[in-house]
Design an enzyme around this catalytic site. Sequence first.
Site, PDB file in Angstrom:
ATOM      1  N   ASP A 109      44.598  26.513  63.877  1.00  0.00           N
ATOM      2  CA  ASP A 109      43.425  26.673  63.146  1.00  0.00           C
ATOM      3  C   ASP A 109      42.480  27.370  63.843  1.00  0.00           C
ATOM      4  O   ASP A 109      42.241  26.955  65.028  1.00  0.00           O
ATOM      5  CB  ASP A 109      43.064  24.595  63.143  1.00  0.00           C
TER       6      ASP A 109
ATOM      7  N   ARG B  34      36.996  30.646  60.601  1.00  0.00           N
ATOM      8  CA  ARG B  34      35.580  29.785  61.585  1.00  0.00           C
ATOM      9  C   ARG B  34      36.014  31.532  62.537  1.00  0.00           C
ATOM     10  O   ARG B  34      34.248  31.588  62.730  1.00  0.00           O
ATOM     11  CB  ARG B  34      35.442  28.852  62.667  1.00  0.00           C
TER      12      ARG B  34
ATOM     13  N   ARG C 138      36.567  35.465  56.246  1.00  0.00           N
ATOM     14  CA  ARG C 138      37.445  34.601  56.452  1.00  0.00           C
ATOM     15  C   ARG C 138      38.803  35.269  56.938  1.00  0.00           C
ATOM     16  O   ARG C 138      39.497  34.911  57.580  1.00  0.00           O
ATOM     17  CB  ARG C 138      37.710  33.274  56.076  1.00  0.00           C
TER      18      ARG C 138
ATOM     19  N   HIS D 100      42.926  35.334  59.325  1.00  0.00           N
ATOM     20  CA  HIS D 100      44.086  35.798  59.503  1.00  0.00           C
ATOM     21  C   HIS D 100      44.377  36.582  59.682  1.00  0.00           C
ATOM     22  O   HIS D 100      46.059  36.046  60.818  1.00  0.00           O
ATOM     23  CB  HIS D 100      44.356  35.479  57.770  1.00  0.00           C
TER      24      HIS D 100
ATOM     25  N   THR E  43      50.657  22.233  52.867  1.00  0.00           N
ATOM     26  CA  THR E  43      50.723  21.997  50.911  1.00  0.00           C
ATOM     27  C   THR E  43      49.402  22.119  50.384  1.00  0.00           C
ATOM     28  O   THR E  43      48.886  22.801  49.341  1.00  0.00           O
ATOM     29  CB  THR E  43      51.775  21.202  50.649  1.00  0.00           C
ATOM     30  N   GLU E  44      48.250  21.695  51.285  1.00  0.00           N
ATOM     31  CA  GLU E  44      46.670  21.032  50.800  1.00  0.00           C
ATOM     32  C   GLU E  44      46.005  22.963  50.347  1.00  0.00           C
ATOM     33  O   GLU E  44      45.740  22.857  49.903  1.00  0.00           O
ATOM     34  CB  GLU E  44      46.217  20.525  51.500  1.00  0.00           C
TER      35      GLU E  44
ATOM     36  N   ARG F  98      42.900  26.248  48.484  1.00  0.00           N
ATOM     37  CA  ARG F  98      41.785  26.833  48.792  1.00  0.00           C
ATOM     38  C   ARG F  98      41.507  27.882  47.613  1.00  0.00           C
ATOM     39  O   ARG F  98      42.050  28.093  46.802  1.00  0.00           O
ATOM     40  CB  ARG F  98      42.436  27.609  49.834  1.00  0.00           C
TER      41      ARG F  98
ATOM     42  N   LEU G 183      65.029  31.305  71.084  1.00  0.00           N
ATOM     43  CA  LEU G 183      64.426  30.902  70.024  1.00  0.00           C
ATOM     44  C   LEU G 183      65.004  30.477  68.706  1.00  0.00           C
ATOM     45  O   LEU G 183      65.238  30.756  68.146  1.00  0.00           O
ATOM     46  CB  LEU G 183      63.185  31.426  70.601  1.00  0.00           C
TER      47      LEU G 183
ATOM     48  N   ARG H 128      46.701  21.942  68.620  1.00  0.00           N
ATOM     49  CA  ARG H 128      46.333  22.054  67.272  1.00  0.00           C
ATOM     50  C   ARG H 128      44.614  22.611  67.981  1.00  0.00           C
ATOM     51  O   ARG H 128      44.465  22.157  68.871  1.00  0.00           O
ATOM     52  CB  ARG H 128      45.435  20.510  66.637  1.00  0.00           C
TER      53      ARG H 128
ATOM     54  N   SER I 245      46.520  16.518  59.846  1.00  0.00           N
ATOM     55  CA  SER I 245      46.396  17.341  58.646  1.00  0.00           C
ATOM     56  C   SER I 245      48.399  17.745  58.029  1.00  0.00           C
ATOM     57  O   SER I 245      48.189  18.711  58.055  1.00  0.00           O
ATOM     58  CB  SER I 245      46.437  19.123  58.950  1.00  0.00           C
TER      59      SER I 245
END
Length: 248
Positions: A17, A21, A30, A34, A63-64, A68, A128, A185, A193
């Site tokens: 996260d 910002r 923004r 990413h 899922t949320e 955006r 991994l 996090r 979240s």
Amino acid sequence: MQSSSNNSLKHIAIIMDGNGRWACHRGHRRIFGHIRGARRAKEIVQICSEMEIPFLSLFAFSTENACRPKEEVKFLIKLFEKILVEQGSFLKALNARLHLLGDITFFSEKVRDCLSTLVSQSRGNTGLNLILALNYGGRQEIVQGMKKVMEEVQNGKISPKTIDENFIHQLFPSSVFPPPDLIIRTGGETRLSNFYLWSAAYSEIHFTKTLWPDFSKAHFTQAVQEFFTKERKFGSITKHSRIKHSRP
Ligand code: IPE
Ligand code: IPE
Ligand code: MG
């Protein structure tokens, strides 16, 4: 991974996260965050592989997150298309195997194709296990699981006696992986979240204010070292108290 503390670190799960910002603080849009975040994710995968951690989960899209603004979601899908197409050789070089969690039907055909190619190409890799959580939600897993139970009830296959923790656990797609020992996090928020709701029951949680694009090898190593200082009691009592209480 094992240390002198006796804590075994099989699975690290990261809520990556703070991308937005990070970019805004630098006067960028923004989406630039990413791009940098994706670069950081690749570095952390490499570090985990070098540290011989068996499982790494990366929460890349919840899922949320679909709620955006359209432009951000569209940009993220384009970014996934661009990045995923290039990762076959990276996984091969690390001998890493890709697994998916979440409902990827949300994404473009190109993303879905790239993901299924990477999953099948990397199936034989023995290093991994990289679990990418994409359009994933812990509640979504619970809903899916409950639907399976209802079908089995309707078919007369189960009765209330069948239901115990193991039964519930195996309903979830994430149950094929060991539960996360350590959840990290970044970005300063102290919440899950909707990540790994069931299997996070006894995870150690490391919250850091560091924004994901700034999360370096030193930050990662610090989180791992902190994990090894914890005494994981799983509801029991510490070894120290056990000795004290056993005296007459
Ligand atoms: C995490 O960073 C990336 C995704 C959720 C896709 P954010 O985009 O949530 O960044 P902040 O939290 O707004 O800074
Ligand atoms: C969590 O970050 C999801 C991912 C990192 C993929 P969010 O930015 O979506 O979480 P909230 O909205 O702060 O809870
Ligand atoms: Mg965020």
